[in-house]
Motif scaffolding. Structure first.
Motif, PDB file in Angstrom:
ATOM      1  N   CYS A  80       0.854  -1.183   0.000  1.00 54.93           N
ATOM      2  CA  CYS A  80       0.000   0.000   0.000  1.00 54.93           C
ATOM      3  C   CYS A  80       0.892   1.235   0.000  1.00 54.93           C
ATOM      4  N   THR A  81       0.700   2.124  -0.956  1.00 57.80           N
ATOM      5  CA  THR A  81       1.526   3.331  -1.076  1.00 57.80           C
ATOM      6  C   THR A  81       0.750   4.609  -0.747  1.00 57.80           C
ATOM      7  N   ASP A  82      -0.453   4.451  -0.234  1.00 56.48           N
ATOM      8  CA  ASP A  82      -1.273   5.608   0.132  1.00 56.48           C
ATOM      9  C   ASP A  82      -0.884   6.035   1.549  1.00 56.48           C
ATOM     10  N   ASP A  83       0.057   6.963   1.654  1.00 62.00           N
ATOM     11  CA  ASP A  83       0.578   7.361   2.960  1.00 62.00           C
ATOM     12  C   ASP A  83      -0.498   7.983   3.847  1.00 62.00           C
ATOM     13  N   SER A  84      -1.408   8.751   3.267  1.00 66.31           N
ATOM     14  CA  SER A  84      -2.470   9.386   4.058  1.00 66.31           C
ATOM     15  C   SER A  84      -3.377   8.339   4.697  1.00 66.31           C
ATOM     16  N   LEU A  85      -3.721   7.314   3.939  1.00 63.18           N
ATOM     17  CA  LEU A  85      -4.547   6.244   4.474  1.00 63.18           C
ATOM     18  C   LEU A  85      -3.809   5.485   5.562  1.00 63.18           C
ATOM     19  N   VAL A  86      -2.546   5.167   5.322  1.00 66.42           N
ATOM     20  CA  VAL A  86      -1.772   4.423   6.318  1.00 66.42           C
ATOM     21  C   VAL A  86      -1.649   5.222   7.610  1.00 66.42           C
ATOM     22  N   ASP A  87      -1.398   6.521   7.499  1.00 63.97           N
ATOM     23  CA  ASP A  87      -1.312   7.360   8.693  1.00 63.97           C
ATOM     24  C   ASP A  87      -2.637   7.364   9.452  1.00 63.97           C
ATOM     25  N   ALA A  88      -3.746   7.437   8.715  1.00 67.40           N
ATOM     26  CA  ALA A  88      -5.062   7.451   9.354  1.00 67.40           C
ATOM     27  C   ALA A  88      -5.349   6.115  10.045  1.00 67.40           C
ATOM     28  N   LEU A  89      -4.956   5.021   9.418  1.00 70.66           N
ATOM     29  CA  LEU A  89      -5.153   3.709  10.036  1.00 70.66           C
ATOM     30  C   LEU A  89      -4.281   3.556  11.273  1.00 70.66           C
ATOM     31  N   ALA A  90      -3.054   4.049  11.193  1.00 66.00           N
ATOM     32  CA  ALA A  90      -2.147   3.961  12.343  1.00 66.00           C
ATOM     33  C   ALA A  90      -2.720   4.730  13.537  1.00 66.00           C
ATOM     34  N   ALA A  91      -3.412   5.833  13.254  1.00 67.44           N
ATOM     35  CA  ALA A  91      -3.998   6.638  14.328  1.00 67.44           C
ATOM     36  C   ALA A  91      -5.189   5.941  14.993  1.00 67.44           C
ATOM     37  N   MET A  92      -5.702   4.883  14.377  1.00 66.79           N
ATOM     38  CA  MET A  92      -6.844   4.157  14.919  1.00 66.79           C
ATOM     39  C   MET A  92      -6.438   2.997  15.806  1.00 66.79           C
ATOM     40  N   THR A  93      -5.157   2.818  16.033  1.00 67.35           N
ATOM     41  CA  THR A  93      -4.667   1.633  16.724  1.00 67.35           C
ATOM     42  C   THR A  93      -4.788   1.741  18.240  1.00 67.35           C
ATOM     43  N   GLY A  94      -4.466   0.639  18.888  1.00 60.98           N
ATOM     44  CA  GLY A  94      -4.494   0.589  20.349  1.00 60.98           C
ATOM     45  C   GLY A  94      -5.802   0.030  20.862  1.00 60.98           C
ATOM     46  N   ARG A  95      -5.908  -0.022  22.173  1.00 58.63           N
ATOM     47  CA  ARG A  95      -7.140  -0.508  22.790  1.00 58.63           C
ATOM     48  C   ARG A  95      -8.213   0.569  22.713  1.00 58.63           C
ATOM     49  N   ARG A  96      -9.449   0.203  23.000  1.00 60.49           N
ATOM     50  CA  ARG A  96     -10.555   1.123  22.836  1.00 60.49           C
ATOM     51  C   ARG A  96     -10.380   2.387  23.676  1.00 60.49           C
ATOM     52  N   THR A  97     -10.818   3.490  23.104  1.00 57.41           N
ATOM     53  CA  THR A  97     -10.805   4.759  23.805  1.00 57.41           C
ATOM     54  C   THR A  97     -11.856   4.730  24.910  1.00 57.41           C
ATOM     55  N   ARG A  98     -11.449   5.103  26.121  1.00 59.90           N
ATOM     56  CA  ARG A  98     -12.401   5.123  27.226  1.00 59.90           C
ATOM     57  C   ARG A  98     -13.158   6.443  27.205  1.00 59.90           C
ATOM     58  N   GLY A  99     -13.957   6.617  26.165  1.00 50.06           N
ATOM     59  CA  GLY A  99     -14.769   7.817  26.053  1.00 50.06           C
ATOM     60  C   GLY A  99     -15.974   7.754  26.969  1.00 50.06           C
TER      61      GLY A  99
END
Length: 283
Positions: free
Chosen positions: A67-86
């Protein structure tokens, strides 16, 4: 990270997007596992959102899938981790999961577009109007269930009042403005609130009046939630069985077109405010 038995919509979406990248790369789950140095079961757990992944793992996976879509990869990386305790997590034992997912989805939205025919948009409702709606639920709700839903909906509205709020554009049919939920005092207060909200810089309210010569769509309420990149947009539909979330490319394109057409059919913002004010005076 240990697996979770009830992944959030955001975790499920991350997994689904990684699956799309794998499929576009022409790899089976077994082949992907070999590329990533894990077993096939782990790939499946990641793709269903049941195993949280790190940002580094997402980037490594994207490279393996070419995958060479850097914007998409950055956005997916920002979605990582355990669930947000909102704040919405406090309602998980009291409300349907779709409502919890909707609050989380809106929290991370960069923009929202809404079209409604019968009801005032949820993020623009007063407390009394919201309570009147839930009192009409089928099957009937118990009083404590109504109060959970009311407070949850009002807390969702906080995204429009926070720092750097998402832009919010609502198209409302005149029918919704004339519905009598809660009786005349509640309706008048709701319309005044709608006028107040429409004055906010990031909120646009436009009305499709009776007599309009066009009305695209089926009359179904539509919420279009923009993600960090267009590929992560989501459509939420209200149905009798709960919230339905759509994210296929063709579905997103369809509902963007429907919303564009509805905005074309609506009055401009100033004329819409004039109509709302006129209806409020007549009640």
């Amino acid at each position: 990270m240990p697996p979770t038995s009830n992944p959030t919509l955001r975790q499920r979406r991350l997994g689904a997007e990684l699956r799309k990248l794998r499929e576009r790369a022409g790899l089976t789950a077994t082949q992907a596992a070999a590329h990533l140095g894990v077993n096939q079961a782990r790939v499946s757990m990641i793709e269903t959102g049941r195993t949280p992944v790190s940002a580094d793992r997402v980037r490594a996976t994207a490279r393996a899938y070419t995958c060479t879509d850097d914007s998409l990869v950055d956005a997916l990386a920002a979605m990582t981790g355990r669930r947000t305790r909102g704040w919405w997590e406090g309602y998980r034992e009291h409300l349907p999961v779709g409502l919890i997912d909707l609050a989380e989805l809106e929290h991370h939205a960069t923009a929202l577009r809404v079209a409604v025919v019968i009801h005032i948009p949820g993020l623009l409702q007063t407390t009394d109007h919201t309570r009147a709606l839930f009192n009409q639920a089928v099957p009937p709700l118990r009083q404590y269930e109504i109060e959970h839903r009311v407070t949850h909906r009002i807390k969702r509205q906080g995204i429009l009042h926070r720092d750097n709020p998402p832009t919010y554009s609502a198209v409302i049919h005149e029918c919704a403005l004339r519905m009598g939920y809660g009786g005349p005092p509640t309706v008048r207060a709701q319309l005044r609130h709608l006028l107040d909200m429409s004055e906010l810089e990031h909120v646009t309210v436009r009305v499709i009046p009776f007599g309009s010569d066009s009305f695209p769509g089926t009359g179904q309420s539509v919420d279009y939630v923009a993600g960090a990149v267009p590929q992560l947009d989501t459509v939420q539909l209200d149905t009798h069985h709960g919230c339905e979330f759509l994210d296929a490319e063709a579905q997103l394109a369809k509902y963007r077109f429907v919303l564009d057409r509805m905005e074309t059919s609506a009055l401009k913002s100033t004329a819409s405010r004039d109509l709302i004010h006129s209806i409020a005076k007549d009640i």
